[in-house]
Design an enzyme around this catalytic site. Structure first.
Site, mmCIF file in Angstrom:
data_model
loop_
_atom_site.group_PDB
_atom_site.id
_atom_site.type_symbol
_atom_site.label_atom_id
_atom_site.label_comp_id
_atom_site.label_asym_id
_atom_site.label_seq_id
_atom_site.Cartn_x
_atom_site.Cartn_y
_atom_site.Cartn_z
ATOM 1 N N LYS A 112 -4.027 -10.533 -6.305
ATOM 2 C CA LYS A 112 -5.284 -11.212 -6.090
ATOM 3 C C LYS A 112 -6.645 -10.064 -6.992
ATOM 4 C CE LYS A 112 -5.368 -8.293 -2.263
ATOM 5 N NZ LYS A 112 -6.039 -7.938 -0.735
ATOM 6 N N LYS A 133 0.620 -1.289 -0.191
ATOM 7 C CA LYS A 133 0.326 -0.072 0.037
ATOM 8 C C LYS A 133 0.634 1.321 -0.164
ATOM 9 C CE LYS A 133 -4.513 -1.594 1.838
ATOM 10 N NZ LYS A 133 -5.213 -1.376 2.769
ATOM 11 N N LYS A 178 -11.223 -4.494 -4.994
ATOM 12 C CA LYS A 178 -11.891 -3.807 -5.331
ATOM 13 C C LYS A 178 -11.392 -1.854 -6.008
ATOM 14 C CE LYS A 178 -12.919 -3.288 -0.838
ATOM 15 N NZ LYS A 178 -13.245 -3.906 0.344
HETATM 16 P P1 TYM Z 1 -10.187 -6.108 2.800
HETATM 17 O O1 TYM Z 1 -11.713 -4.769 3.149
HETATM 18 O O2 TYM Z 1 -9.561 -6.115 1.845
HETATM 19 O O3 TYM Z 1 -11.454 -7.945 2.923
HETATM 20 C C1 TYM Z 1 -12.212 -7.854 3.232
HETATM 21 C C2 TYM Z 1 -11.957 -9.332 3.072
HETATM 22 O O4 TYM Z 1 -12.300 -10.265 2.163
HETATM 23 C C3 TYM Z 1 -10.408 -10.743 1.555
HETATM 24 N N1 TYM Z 1 -10.896 -10.630 0.294
HETATM 25 C C4 TYM Z 1 -10.594 -11.527 -0.604
HETATM 26 N N2 TYM Z 1 -11.078 -13.194 -0.524
HETATM 27 C C5 TYM Z 1 -10.341 -13.867 -1.654
HETATM 28 N N3 TYM Z 1 -9.879 -13.433 -2.786
HETATM 29 C C6 TYM Z 1 -9.622 -12.240 -2.464
HETATM 30 N N4 TYM Z 1 -8.850 -11.389 -3.642
HETATM 31 C C7 TYM Z 1 -10.065 -11.268 -1.832
HETATM 32 N N5 TYM Z 1 -9.275 -10.018 -0.909
HETATM 33 C C8 TYM Z 1 -10.112 -9.735 0.331
HETATM 34 C C9 TYM Z 1 -10.086 -10.500 3.070
HETATM 35 O O5 TYM Z 1 -9.129 -11.487 3.475
HETATM 36 C C10 TYM Z 1 -11.173 -10.430 4.101
HETATM 37 O O6 TYM Z 1 -11.278 -10.865 4.395
HETATM 38 N N6 TYM Z 1 -7.877 -5.505 6.843
HETATM 39 C C11 TYM Z 1 -8.850 -6.421 6.277
HETATM 40 C C12 TYM Z 1 -10.548 -5.891 7.438
HETATM 41 C C13 TYM Z 1 -10.163 -5.352 8.325
HETATM 42 C C14 TYM Z 1 -10.730 -7.407 9.920
HETATM 43 C C15 TYM Z 1 -10.771 -7.350 10.824
HETATM 44 C C16 TYM Z 1 -11.218 -8.345 8.804
HETATM 45 C C17 TYM Z 1 -10.136 -4.785 9.831
HETATM 46 N N7 TYM Z 1 -10.134 -5.657 10.579
HETATM 47 C C18 TYM Z 1 -10.856 -7.511 11.721
HETATM 48 C C19 TYM Z 1 -10.686 -8.997 9.770
HETATM 49 C C20 TYM Z 1 -10.481 -9.118 11.466
HETATM 50 C C21 TYM Z 1 -9.499 -5.903 5.305
HETATM 51 O O7 TYM Z 1 -8.760 -5.112 4.622
HETATM 52 O O8 TYM Z 1 -10.263 -6.832 4.611
#
Ligand code: TYM
Length: 327
Positions: free
Chosen positions: A193, A111, A196
Site C-alpha cells: 500500500k 509496525k 507516507k
Molecule cells: P492513517 O493515518 O494511517 O491513515 C488515514 C486514513 O487513510 C487511509 N489510508 C489509505 N487509504 C487507501 N490507500 C492507502 N494507501 C491508504 N493509506 C492510508 C486509512 O485507511 C485511514 O482511513 N489508525 C488510523 C487513524 C485513526 C482513526 C481513528 C481512523 C485513529 N483513530 C478513528 C478512524 C477512526 C490511522 O493510522 O490512519
C-alpha cells in the site's frame, strides 16, 4: 442526523492514498452527517518522533482537512490531544480488551517489525485508543481505507462486549469504504500500500507535492513489461494507475479503461499525472491561503476542540457511572 467520525495521523504530510481512501470520501459525505474529523496526535507518539515536527505536521493536517473542503462551522475538526476524554475512555476500554485480540492485529505485527527497537505498550494498545475515539461520539459510520478494517472490527467487538455487561452505552459503528481507492498502492511496488513512511519518496505522492514532482513520480511508477492497458489483478501497477485516475476524475473504471484504449503506458502516466495535479490544485491553493491566516486556524482549533469535548464528555460521564466510579 447520523454521526461520522474519522481521523488521520500526523506522522508526515498525508499521501494521495490517505486522500483517495479517506479524506475525499469525508468531503463527499460531510453534508449528510454530523461529522467529527480528528488529527490523532496521540496515536502519533507510538513511534519515535520529533516534537517540533509533530506540532507543525498536526497543524498542517488540520489545515489540509479544511483546505480539502471540510467546513469547520458544520463539522468538528480538532486535535485528539485537546480532548482528554479520549485518554480516559481508552484506559477504561483497556480493561475490556484481551491481549489475544490485540496480538492478532496485523498492523501491530507490521509496525513492531519495522520499529524493533521501540515496541512500546502504546503501539500495542493503539487500537483501543482508536476504539475510544470512535465510541466517544456515538458514531454511526467510520469512513476509512481498507487497512483499518481490522481495527474497526475490534472497536465493534469492544463496544458489543461493554454493552452486553452494562446495557446500551455505545452505538456500534459501521465502516465505510469508498467504491474505488480503498487501497491505493505504492508507485514503486504496486503489491504494497502507498504509505507516507515509505523510505522511497517516489513510492508516494504527498498532497503538497508540486505539479512537476507529481508528474515525475507518476512517470517513474512501476508498471510491467507488456504494453497493454488492462484493468486486471495480474497488472497491479497499471490497475493502480487506473484506480487513481478513476478516483481523481470521478470517471467509472469502465470509462477510464475505454479512455486509454489504443494508448501506451506513456500516455497513461501523463494523463494520470495530470488528473492528480488538477484534482489537487484547488486544495493546494486553499492550503496556502489558510496557512497564512493564523488567527482563523487558531480560532477553529479552540472552538472545535471545545465542541468535541462537550460531546465526548457526555458519553464518558455515562460510562463512568455505569462502571461504578464514585460521583
Ligand atoms: P492513517 O493515518 O494511517 O491513515 C488515514 C486514513 O487513510 C487511509 N489510508 C489509505 N487509504 C487507501 N490507500 C492507502 N494507501 C491508504 N493509506 C492510508 C486509512 O485507511 C485511514 O482511513 N489508525 C488510523 C487513524 C485513526 C482513526 C481513528 C481512523 C485513529 N483513530 C478513528 C478512524 C477512526 C490511522 O493510522 O490512519
Amino acid at each position: 442526523k447520523k454521526v461520522i467520525f474519522s481521523g488521520m495521523q500526523a506522522t508526515g504530510i498525508i499521501t494521495l492514498g490517505n486522500y483517495i481512501g479517506a479524506l475525499k470520501n469525508w468531503v463527499s459525505l460531510h453534508e449528510q452527517y454530523n461529522c467529527l474529523f480528528s488529527v490523532v496526535d496521540m496515536h502519533s507518539i507510538t513511534v519515535r518522533h520529533n516534537p517540533a515536527e509533530l506540532r507543525k505536521r498536526s497543524r498542517d493536517l488540520l489545515t489540509l482537512y479544511i483546505a480539502a473542503g471540510l467546513d469547520p462551522e458544520k463539522n468538528i475538526i480538532y486535535y485528539q490531544s485537546h480532548v482528554p476524554a479520549h485518554a480516559e475512555l481508552a484506559w477504561i476500554l483497556n480493561c475490556y480488551t484481551y491481549m489475544g485480540e490485540l496480538n492478532r492485529m496485523t498492523q501491530y505485527k507490521e509496525k513492531s517489525q519495522k520499529h524493533e527497537d521501540n515496541i512500546n505498550a502504546g503501539l500495542f494498545t493503539y487500537p483501543i485508543l482508536m476504539a475510544a475515539d470512535i465510541l466517544l461520539y456515538q458514531t454511526d459510520v467510520v469512513p476509512v481505507g481498507n487497512d483499518q478494517k481490522q481495527h474497526l472490527e475490534l472497536a465493534r467487538d469492544i463496544a458489543t462486549r461493554f454493552n452486553n455487561i452494562y446495557g446500551d452505552v455505545f452505538k456500534i459503528p459501521e465502516p465505510y469504504f469508498g467504491k474505488v481507492g480503498a487501497r491505493v498502492m505504492s508507485l514503486q511496488d504496486p503489491t504494497k500500500k502507498m504509505s507516507k513512511s515509505d523510505e522511497n519518496t517516489n513510492a508516494f505522492i504527498s498532497l503538497l507535492d508540486e505539479p512537476d514532482v507529481i508528474m515525475k513520480k507518476v512517470k517513474r511508477a512501476v508498471t510491467d513489461s507488456d504494453r497493454e492497458i488492462r484493468y486486471s489483478e495480474d497488472k497491479a501497477g497499471v490497475k493502480n494507475l487506473i484506480d487513481i485516475y478513476s478516483a481523481m476524475t470521478g470517471m467509472g473504471i469502465e470509462s477510464a479503461v475505454a479512455n486509454f484504449e489504443g494508448k501506451g503506458y506513456g500516455d497513461l502516466k501523463k494523463e494520470v499525472g495530470e488528473a492528480i495535479v488538477e484534482g489537487l490544485r484547488p486544495l493546494q491553493t486553499r492550503f496556502k491561503e489558510l496557512s497564512a491566516d493564523k488567527e482563523y486556524i487558531n480560532q477553529v482549533i479552540k472552538n472545535n476542540g471545545e465542541k468535541a469535548s462537550y460531546l465526548a464528555n457526555k458519553t464518558l460521564r455515562k460510562v463512568k457511572k455505569k462502571i461504578g466510579y464514585p460521583e
